[in-house]
Design an enzyme around this catalytic site. Structure first.
Site, PDB file in Angstrom:
ATOM      1  N   SER A  78       4.262  44.489  16.116  1.00 38.17           N
ATOM      2  CA  SER A  78       3.820  45.346  17.224  1.00 38.17           C
ATOM      3  C   SER A  78       2.534  46.107  16.936  1.00 38.17           C
ATOM      4  O   SER A  78       1.900  46.608  17.859  1.00 38.17           O
ATOM      5  CB  SER A  78       4.925  46.337  17.594  1.00 38.17           C
ATOM      6  N   LYS A 123       3.953  53.474  15.659  1.00 34.83           N
ATOM      7  CA  LYS A 123       3.120  53.230  16.835  1.00 34.83           C
ATOM      8  C   LYS A 123       1.871  54.101  16.754  1.00 34.83           C
ATOM      9  O   LYS A 123       1.744  54.975  15.900  1.00 34.83           O
ATOM     10  CB  LYS A 123       3.878  53.568  18.129  1.00 34.83           C
TER      11      LYS A 123
END
Length: 241
Positions: A78, A123
């Site tokens: 990701s 993230k």
């Protein structure tokens, strides 16, 4: 005639004074006490001093990992292409202590329990408390407080900033986070309808990822990109069209 030998100045200076003797004896006693303590500790564990040294090193590493730095292994793609599956990053757990707060562009590790899932996630911070984050403008760019952000420097090649439209205001004390590999990232966009609206409480942030430390050929410092430098402060949204 007095024939008794008188001590010369040199004789007198060569004799230790009472205070010097006391100090020397006290220091010697302290050194012996320390040595005796180490000897007793060494004799109480199998392997003696070697085992004691290893235990102290492990204790130091445990304290370091608990309060200062923590290694984190990248579990998914990701955050490609900057962070690859299996990379190990060093998370600075003191980055947001003593009054400091996450900034747009920071890569953070957080506990997703109750929001994303029962695990730690990594993230990039796109919006902080008070920010209005919108996808997308006419050129397909994400806007933060009315300012388009050029994410080409870290976005995965071929990915668009988002295929999911959204227009959110980030509540105070929370973060809006996205993965750099947008087409392979479950992030704030995917949890807008979940408890918390996809926002991550700042209190659940473990720390900031500052270094890639493994593999050695990929080791580097992780810098905050300049893409968010011109984003206006929250509350001034709409100042730029």
């Amino acid at each position: 005639m007095d024939t008794e030998a008188q001590p010369t100045e040199r004789d007198r200076s060569s004799r230790p004074s009472a205070s010097e003797g006391t100090t020397s004896e006290a220091a010697g006693s302290e050194d012996r006490s320390r040595f005796a303590l180490v000897s007793r500790l060494s004799s109480s564990v199998p392997g003696g001093r070697i085992t004691l040294t290893l235990l102290l090193c492990l204790l130091f590493l445990l304290l370091l990992s608990t309060f200062v730095l923590r290694p984190f292994q990248i579990p998914s793609g990701s955050m490609e292409q900057g962070l690859r599956i299996g990379d190990r990053v060093l998370v600075n757990k003191l980055a947001y202590r003593f009054g400091a707060v996450p900034q747009r562009g920071d890569i953070v590790v957080f506990d997703g329990t109750g929001y994303f899932g029962h695990a730690d996630y990594i993230k990039r911070v796109v919006g902080v408390g008070g920010d209005r984050v919108v996808c997308c403008d006419r050129e397909g760019r994400i806007q933060v407080n009315g300012r388009p952000v050029d994410e080409s420097g870290f976005l995965y090649p071929g990915d668009s900033p988002s295929t999911v439209p959204f227009d959110v205001v980030v509540p105070g004390g929370t973060l809006f986070v996205l993965g750099d590999h947008r087409s392979d990232s479950s992030d704030s966009r995917d949890h807008l309808g979940s408890p918390g609206g996809g926002m991550i409480p700042v209190g659940d942030v473990v720390g900031r990822a500052d270094w890639i430390i493994w593999p050695f050929g990929h080791a580097t410092r992780l810098h905050r990109p300049d893409a968010y430098a011109r984003v206006p402060a929250a509350g001034r949204a709409g100042a730029h069209g």
